[in-house]
Motif scaffolding. Structure first.
Motif, mmCIF file in Angstrom:
data_model
loop_
_atom_site.group_PDB
_atom_site.id
_atom_site.type_symbol
_atom_site.label_atom_id
_atom_site.label_comp_id
_atom_site.label_asym_id
_atom_site.label_seq_id
_atom_site.Cartn_x
_atom_site.Cartn_y
_atom_site.Cartn_z
ATOM 1 N N MET A 173 0.862 -1.320 -0.139
ATOM 2 C CA MET A 173 0.017 -0.006 -0.021
ATOM 3 C C MET A 173 0.722 1.262 0.101
ATOM 4 S SD MET A 173 -3.017 1.158 -0.297
ATOM 5 C CE MET A 173 -3.922 -0.262 -0.052
ATOM 6 N N SER A 218 -6.861 -7.462 -1.373
ATOM 7 C CA SER A 218 -6.337 -7.565 -0.097
ATOM 8 C C SER A 218 -6.685 -8.933 0.635
ATOM 9 C CB SER A 218 -6.639 -6.397 0.925
ATOM 10 O OG SER A 218 -6.332 -5.366 0.413
ATOM 11 N N PHE A 249 -2.170 -2.698 -6.534
ATOM 12 C CA PHE A 249 -3.038 -1.723 -5.572
ATOM 13 C C PHE A 249 -2.820 -0.362 -6.544
ATOM 14 C CE2 PHE A 249 -2.203 -3.849 -1.096
ATOM 15 C CZ PHE A 249 -3.122 -4.666 -1.381
#
Length: 173
Positions: free
Chosen positions: A38, A166, A116
């Motif tokens: 992230m 995730s 991401f």
């Protein structure tokens, strides 16, 4: 399947300790690689969306590589390739400090950062261009408009694919 007794396996304290250690390492690797992914994805997104286009080709190449090379191959590259290229002192220190988990965190973090960043970029691109114009008309600079207007809407739009990547933590192909 004769001879298989799950209660005997779970009743053995040695096997139970191994299972609990495996579950603990799984959560450590998950949390470490998710955090790394992230943080790196936000950096990649900032480079990709910056008004200066110097980083766009580099980020596009990074994303293309990590999305097209299988995750298992990347993990093997980190563990068998990078580990053997390290100086002996660093390799010994890593061997003592659980090199497998460290390389798993690095490999999964780098791989998932590509996914991401693309999820976040799609969320930001789904925000109407009029939102940026309205924020600029209200006196926000580029960074302020991204922080207070565009990013909250973009992250909300990107939550479904982010949660999907995730929870499964495997590239969808």
């Amino acid at each position: 399947m004769s001879g298989f007794d799950l209660s005997a396996i779970l009743g053995n304290p040695e096997y139970t300790a191994m299972l609990l250690h495996g579950i603990e390492m799984t959560f450590i690797i998950y949390a470490g690689s998710w955090s790394m992914a992230m943080a790196l994805a936000l950096l990649l997104l900032a480079l990709r969306l910056s008004p200066f286009r110097f980083g766009d080709p580099l980020v596009a190449a990074y994303v293309s590589y990590h999305r097209n090379v299988p995750t298992l191959v990347q993990l093997m590259l980190w563990y068998f390739g990078i580990f053997t290229l390290m100086p002996s002192g660093v390799a010994e220190w890593l061997a003592v400090h659980n090199a497998e988990a460290i390389f798993a965190v690095i490999g999964l973090g780098l791989c998932q950062a590509a996914y991401f960043s693309e999820d976040l970029r799609s969320g930001v691109r789904s925000v109407s261009p009029g939102q940026m114009q309205a924020a600029r008309a209200l006196g926000h600079g580029y960074v302020s408009a991204m922080r207070f207007v565009i990013m909250p809407q973009g992250v909300r739009n990107a939550l479904p694919p982010l949660i999907n990547h995730s929870c499964l933590f495997t590239p969808s192909r």
